[in-house]
Design a protein around this motif. Sequence first.
Motif, PDB file in Angstrom:
ATOM      1  N   PHE A  18      -5.965   2.410   2.197  1.00 56.57           N
ATOM      2  CA  PHE A  18      -4.694   2.381   2.898  1.00 56.57           C
ATOM      3  C   PHE A  18      -4.015   1.012   2.881  1.00 56.57           C
ATOM      4  O   PHE A  18      -3.201   0.708   3.733  1.00 56.57           O
ATOM      5  N   VAL A  19      -4.341   0.179   1.920  1.00 50.97           N
ATOM      6  CA  VAL A  19      -3.638  -1.088   1.771  1.00 50.97           C
ATOM      7  C   VAL A  19      -2.215  -0.803   1.293  1.00 50.97           C
ATOM      8  O   VAL A  19      -1.973   0.163   0.563  1.00 50.97           O
ATOM      9  N   ASP A  20      -1.241  -1.598   1.736  1.00 52.65           N
ATOM     10  CA  ASP A  20       0.160  -1.364   1.356  1.00 52.65           C
ATOM     11  C   ASP A  20       0.317  -1.389  -0.162  1.00 52.65           C
ATOM     12  O   ASP A  20      -0.043  -2.363  -0.826  1.00 52.65           O
ATOM     13  N   SER A  21       0.886  -0.323  -0.702  1.00 49.55           N
ATOM     14  CA  SER A  21       1.156  -0.267  -2.138  1.00 49.55           C
ATOM     15  C   SER A  21       2.652  -0.336  -2.421  1.00 49.55           C
ATOM     16  O   SER A  21       3.054  -0.542  -3.573  1.00 49.55           O
ATOM     17  N   SER A 196      -0.320   4.348   2.265  1.00 52.75           N
ATOM     18  CA  SER A 196      -0.099   3.080   1.575  1.00 52.75           C
ATOM     19  C   SER A 196       1.344   2.865   1.136  1.00 52.75           C
ATOM     20  O   SER A 196       1.819   1.732   1.088  1.00 52.75           O
ATOM     21  N   ASN A 241      -2.793  10.304   0.436  1.00 53.82           N
ATOM     22  CA  ASN A 241      -2.572   8.936  -0.041  1.00 53.82           C
ATOM     23  C   ASN A 241      -2.651   8.832  -1.573  1.00 53.82           C
ATOM     24  O   ASN A 241      -3.252   7.917  -2.133  1.00 53.82           O
ATOM     25  N   ASP A 244       1.203   5.736  -5.254  1.00 51.29           N
ATOM     26  CA  ASP A 244       1.292   4.295  -4.997  1.00 51.29           C
ATOM     27  C   ASP A 244       2.725   3.844  -4.727  1.00 51.29           C
ATOM     28  O   ASP A 244       2.974   3.037  -3.827  1.00 51.29           O
TER      29      ASP A 244
END
Length: 289
Positions: A18-21, A196, A241, A244
Amino acid sequence: MKIALLASVIALLASVFFVDSSTPEHLRARYAEAGKGGTPLKILVVPGHDNDASGTEYRGMREADLTLALGKQVATLIAKDPRFAVKLARTDSGYDSELVTYFKDHRSDIITFQKSQRGMMKQYLSTGQVASNVIVNHNTAPSEVAVRLWGINKWANENQYDLVIHIHFNDVPRADRSKPGAYTGFAIYIPEHQFSNAKGSKAVAAAIEAELEKSYSPSTHPKEASTPVEDQELIAIGSNNSLDGAGMLIEYAYIYEPLLQQDSTRAGALSTMAEKTYRGVEDFFATPI
């Protein structure tokens, strides 16, 4: 020890998952770089449905035909800006040849990707690291349609698309399909805020919404009243998720609305919808970093 180790591994995977993409800042920076001779932003316009699964229908008018007519106009307008590289996922002759080849040659990879993303999401939901948030219940996509949608997400990720816009027209279940439904207006669906690609998606969608509202009213459906509508389950915008880049699904109107059903207003409505979408995209990217 084993339980603690497993918990730490799950936490690490979730932090990556879940890191910002996609963020507004990143998208606008890409646009600025493109204006200085850098690589253009990649935008994929996806006319919803196809000849095999044509979506909803009202009095002989198919959703797939409307989305294609509008999608072609949206792609043409956005392509006017040299800082964008635009691909139309479906044309008069069917899906883009590159996508057709991908669906065929990478079918097993697509299904593996689908299972993997679903499995990880299920794990995070079960541990409470991600909260379930289902606002609107959607029709389940038939299996082959789902494979194509998952395939589009996987292909868009691999080809580093910055923005994916899915074009649709709405409908509502009712006993008498020969009569119009109770709701009208447009709605934009975006990834739920835990995903993300949520931040970039929401920012672009808000700009498009602002332009559409100059000519059309938001949906009167209670669950779509607060547009853009965050959603966890629509494959098109990255369920589990899986996308991207920034993504959104725009329901431009209900298919039974007079502006689409009447020959005298349909062409003008589609033209205005395309123009407002293009203006919204330009408005977002024109905002200084």
